[in-house]
Design an enzyme around this catalytic site. Structure first.
Site, mmCIF file in Angstrom:
data_model
loop_
_atom_site.group_PDB
_atom_site.id
_atom_site.type_symbol
_atom_site.label_atom_id
_atom_site.label_comp_id
_atom_site.label_asym_id
_atom_site.label_seq_id
_atom_site.Cartn_x
_atom_site.Cartn_y
_atom_site.Cartn_z
ATOM 1 N N ASP A 1 0.892 -1.155 0.000
ATOM 2 C CA ASP A 1 0.000 0.000 0.000
ATOM 3 C C ASP A 1 0.933 1.208 0.000
ATOM 4 O O ASP A 1 1.717 1.400 0.944
ATOM 5 C CB ASP A 1 -0.871 -0.036 1.274
ATOM 6 C CG ASP A 1 -1.744 1.199 1.413
ATOM 7 O OD1 ASP A 1 -1.448 2.222 0.772
ATOM 8 O OD2 ASP A 1 -2.699 1.136 2.196
ATOM 9 N N VAL A 2 0.880 2.015 -1.058
ATOM 10 C CA VAL A 2 1.883 3.082 -1.216
ATOM 11 C C VAL A 2 1.723 4.235 -0.223
ATOM 12 O O VAL A 2 2.547 5.153 -0.215
ATOM 13 C CB VAL A 2 1.931 3.643 -2.660
ATOM 14 C CG1 VAL A 2 2.419 2.591 -3.632
ATOM 15 C CG2 VAL A 2 0.583 4.211 -3.085
ATOM 16 N N ILE B 1 -0.644 3.755 -10.466
ATOM 17 C CA ILE B 1 -1.457 3.788 -9.252
ATOM 18 C C ILE B 1 -2.184 5.121 -9.135
ATOM 19 O O ILE B 1 -1.576 6.173 -9.347
ATOM 20 C CB ILE B 1 -0.536 3.605 -8.023
ATOM 21 C CG1 ILE B 1 -0.056 2.160 -7.948
ATOM 22 C CG2 ILE B 1 -1.234 4.022 -6.746
ATOM 23 C CD1 ILE B 1 1.002 1.952 -6.896
ATOM 24 N N TYR C 1 -13.554 14.842 -13.242
ATOM 25 C CA TYR C 1 -12.225 14.272 -12.944
ATOM 26 C C TYR C 1 -11.653 14.972 -11.706
ATOM 27 O O TYR C 1 -10.858 14.399 -10.960
ATOM 28 C CB TYR C 1 -11.301 14.411 -14.158
ATOM 29 C CG TYR C 1 -10.120 13.478 -14.139
ATOM 30 C CD1 TYR C 1 -10.293 12.091 -14.147
ATOM 31 C CD2 TYR C 1 -8.820 13.966 -14.115
ATOM 32 C CE1 TYR C 1 -9.208 11.232 -14.125
ATOM 33 C CE2 TYR C 1 -7.725 13.116 -14.103
ATOM 34 C CZ TYR C 1 -7.929 11.754 -14.112
ATOM 35 O OH TYR C 1 -6.842 10.907 -14.087
ATOM 36 N N LYS D 1 -3.035 14.649 -10.698
ATOM 37 C CA LYS D 1 -2.236 14.285 -11.884
ATOM 38 C C LYS D 1 -1.325 15.450 -12.294
ATOM 39 O O LYS D 1 -0.229 15.225 -12.813
ATOM 40 C CB LYS D 1 -3.144 13.889 -13.052
ATOM 41 C CG LYS D 1 -3.868 12.560 -12.873
ATOM 42 C CD LYS D 1 -2.923 11.371 -12.807
ATOM 43 C CE LYS D 1 -3.653 10.048 -12.932
ATOM 44 N NZ LYS D 1 -2.809 8.896 -12.572
ATOM 45 N N LEU E 1 -10.815 -0.953 -13.746
ATOM 46 C CA LEU E 1 -11.441 -0.838 -12.424
ATOM 47 C C LEU E 1 -11.423 0.623 -11.946
ATOM 48 O O LEU E 1 -12.430 1.150 -11.480
ATOM 49 C CB LEU E 1 -10.642 -1.700 -11.443
ATOM 50 C CG LEU E 1 -11.362 -2.330 -10.267
ATOM 51 C CD1 LEU E 1 -12.528 -3.192 -10.749
ATOM 52 C CD2 LEU E 1 -10.375 -3.181 -9.467
ATOM 53 N N ALA E 2 -10.280 1.280 -12.095
ATOM 54 C CA ALA E 2 -10.139 2.664 -11.608
ATOM 55 C C ALA E 2 -11.046 3.610 -12.394
ATOM 56 O O ALA E 2 -11.711 4.470 -11.811
ATOM 57 C CB ALA E 2 -8.685 3.118 -11.715
HETATM 58 P P1 NAP Z 1 -6.593 -0.125 -12.207
HETATM 59 O O1 NAP Z 1 -6.445 -1.388 -12.926
HETATM 60 O O2 NAP Z 1 -7.740 -0.008 -11.256
HETATM 61 O O3 NAP Z 1 -5.238 0.232 -11.483
HETATM 62 C C1 NAP Z 1 -5.131 1.188 -10.445
HETATM 63 C C2 NAP Z 1 -4.229 0.580 -9.437
HETATM 64 O O4 NAP Z 1 -3.937 1.508 -8.368
HETATM 65 C C3 NAP Z 1 -4.829 -0.645 -8.788
HETATM 66 O O5 NAP Z 1 -3.944 -1.728 -8.853
HETATM 67 C C4 NAP Z 1 -5.024 -0.182 -7.349
HETATM 68 O O6 NAP Z 1 -5.005 -1.211 -6.399
HETATM 69 C C5 NAP Z 1 -3.842 0.730 -7.203
HETATM 70 N N1 NAP Z 1 -3.908 1.480 -5.947
HETATM 71 C C6 NAP Z 1 -4.882 2.292 -5.491
HETATM 72 N N2 NAP Z 1 -4.595 2.714 -4.264
HETATM 73 C C7 NAP Z 1 -3.397 2.161 -3.928
HETATM 74 C C8 NAP Z 1 -2.564 2.219 -2.783
HETATM 75 N N3 NAP Z 1 -2.864 2.941 -1.694
HETATM 76 N N4 NAP Z 1 -1.400 1.509 -2.801
HETATM 77 C C9 NAP Z 1 -1.049 0.777 -3.852
HETATM 78 N N5 NAP Z 1 -1.803 0.676 -4.974
HETATM 79 C C10 NAP Z 1 -2.975 1.363 -4.993
HETATM 80 O O7 NAP Z 1 -6.794 1.096 -13.237
HETATM 81 P P2 NAP Z 1 -5.901 1.676 -14.429
HETATM 82 O O8 NAP Z 1 -6.858 2.456 -15.236
HETATM 83 O O9 NAP Z 1 -5.109 0.602 -15.062
HETATM 84 O O10 NAP Z 1 -4.964 2.723 -13.700
HETATM 85 C C11 NAP Z 1 -3.548 2.713 -13.760
HETATM 86 C C12 NAP Z 1 -3.019 4.131 -13.904
HETATM 87 O O11 NAP Z 1 -3.375 4.634 -15.188
HETATM 88 C C13 NAP Z 1 -3.606 5.117 -12.881
HETATM 89 O O12 NAP Z 1 -2.595 6.019 -12.477
HETATM 90 C C14 NAP Z 1 -4.640 5.857 -13.709
HETATM 91 O O13 NAP Z 1 -4.940 7.143 -13.200
HETATM 92 C C15 NAP Z 1 -3.910 5.924 -15.020
HETATM 93 N N6 NAP Z 1 -4.740 6.262 -16.167
HETATM 94 C C16 NAP Z 1 -5.840 5.525 -16.442
HETATM 95 C C17 NAP Z 1 -6.635 5.867 -17.528
HETATM 96 C C18 NAP Z 1 -7.894 5.088 -17.826
HETATM 97 O O14 NAP Z 1 -8.759 5.630 -18.539
HETATM 98 N N7 NAP Z 1 -8.042 3.858 -17.348
HETATM 99 C C19 NAP Z 1 -6.283 6.946 -18.361
HETATM 100 C C20 NAP Z 1 -5.126 7.670 -18.044
HETATM 101 C C21 NAP Z 1 -4.362 7.324 -16.953
HETATM 102 P P3 NAP Z 1 -6.413 -1.528 -5.647
HETATM 103 O O15 NAP Z 1 -7.377 -1.887 -6.721
HETATM 104 O O16 NAP Z 1 -6.062 -2.606 -4.731
HETATM 105 O O17 NAP Z 1 -6.810 -0.267 -4.939
#
Ligand code: NAP
Length: 256
Positions: A64-65, A92, A156, A163, A195-196
């Site tokens: 957990d970061v 993350i 957002y 960000k 998921l995020a």
């Molecule tokens: P994701 O699969 O839900 O990944 C997000 C990750 O962050 C999950 O593994 C989550 O773990 C982790 N996380 C959250 N709180 C944490 C904590 N306290 N300590 C450690 N890990 C933690 O979603 P994703 O879309 O692939 O996101 C990855 C990155 O891409 C993020 O920075 C996101 O903002 C960025 N991004 C996403 C998009 C998009 O449209 N999907 C676009 C641009 C940028 P838990 O699930 O266990 O909390």
């Protein structure tokens, strides 16, 4: 021979097979990198472990970061198992769901603090621990950001502000770590269903909007983001640091 033969990396942010971090991990592994994985909580371990196992990962660690002791323990284990580190992927982000529903004005102090701690500060905390292990290696640190850092994207909200801090952190870290030969970059990805992103109200609207307006008239895939991650992790980008590279079907260039 793969582009990353003999390289060792650690991936933060695999939640499931839809995670951008997972697409990146598969791409780096295919090019020869040996990878360690972390998961945030015990509930997630069940989903991360089989994925990491499928790539032959020896290190699958809880992190957990927001917890400095867990971060320290991860890098101690990386040091004793790998001995050195070449690649760190930070994928993350977290904000309270209620802060991604209405307007930015309503953001609570706690919500602001949490979003910035998890989504922005964590990059610095991880980079500080990774840097000594990257000494004398072609170190590459990369993170994921989004266009909402620079322009207002409805709902957002606090994540956009976090960000923006993350992108500024990339530049400051690149300046600090550049003399050690360590590069720090970000990928600004277009919206992808994960998921995020499911936690952002009106996310489907974002997808439709990009499809209608982006020069390529479509959304991007996690695999396309992973392609750029491979470029940033490898020597192909050896002269590139402190950058934010868009993988967004060109959406960011449009004025109207
Ligand atoms: P994701 O699969 O839900 O990944 C997000 C990750 O962050 C999950 O593994 C989550 O773990 C982790 N996380 C959250 N709180 C944490 C904590 N306290 N300590 C450690 N890990 C933690 O979603 P994703 O879309 O692939 O996101 C990855 C990155 O891409 C993020 O920075 C996101 O903002 C960025 N991004 C996403 C998009 C998009 O449209 N999907 C676009 C641009 C940028 P838990 O699930 O266990 O909390």
């Amino acid at each position: 021979m793969g582009l990353l033969e003999g390289r060792k990396g650690i991936i933060f942010g695999v939640a499931n097979e839809k995670s951008i971090a997972w697409a990146i991990a598969q791409k780096l592994h295919k090019e020869g990198a040996e990878l360690a994985f972390t998961f945030a909580g015990e509930a997630l371990e069940k989903r991360v472990r089989p994925l990491a196992d499928s790539l032959g990962a020896k290190l699958i660690l809880q992190c957990d970061v927001t917890k400095d002791d867990q971060i320290q323990s991860v890098f101690e284990q990386v040091q004793s198992s790998f001995g050195y580190l070449d690649i760190l992927v930070h994928a993350i982000a977290f904000a309270n769901k209620e802060d991604l529903k209405t307007d930015f004005l309503s953001t609570s102090r706690d919500g602001f603090r949490l979003a910035h701690d998890v989504s922005a500060y964590s990059l610095t905390a991880l980079a500080r621990q990774a840097a000594p292990l990257m000494q004398g290696r072609p170190g590459s640190i990369l993170t994921l950001t989004y266009y909402g850092a620079e322009k207002v994207v409805p709902r957002y909200n606090v994540m956009g502000v976090a960000k923006a801090a993350l992108e500024a952190s990339v530049r400051y870290l690149a300046a600090d770590l550049g003399p050690k030969g360590i590069r720090v970059n970000a990928i600004s990805a277009g919206p992808i269903r994960t998921l995020a992103s499911a936690g952002i109200s009106g996310f489907m609207e974002m997808l439709h909007y990009v499809e209608a307006k982006a020069p390529l008239r479509r959304n991007v895939t996690a695999e396309e983001v992973a392609g750029t991650a491979l470029y940033l992790a490898s020597d192909l980008s050896s002269g590139v640091t402190g950058e934010v590279i868009y993988v967004d079907a060109g959406y960011n260039i449009m004025g109207m």
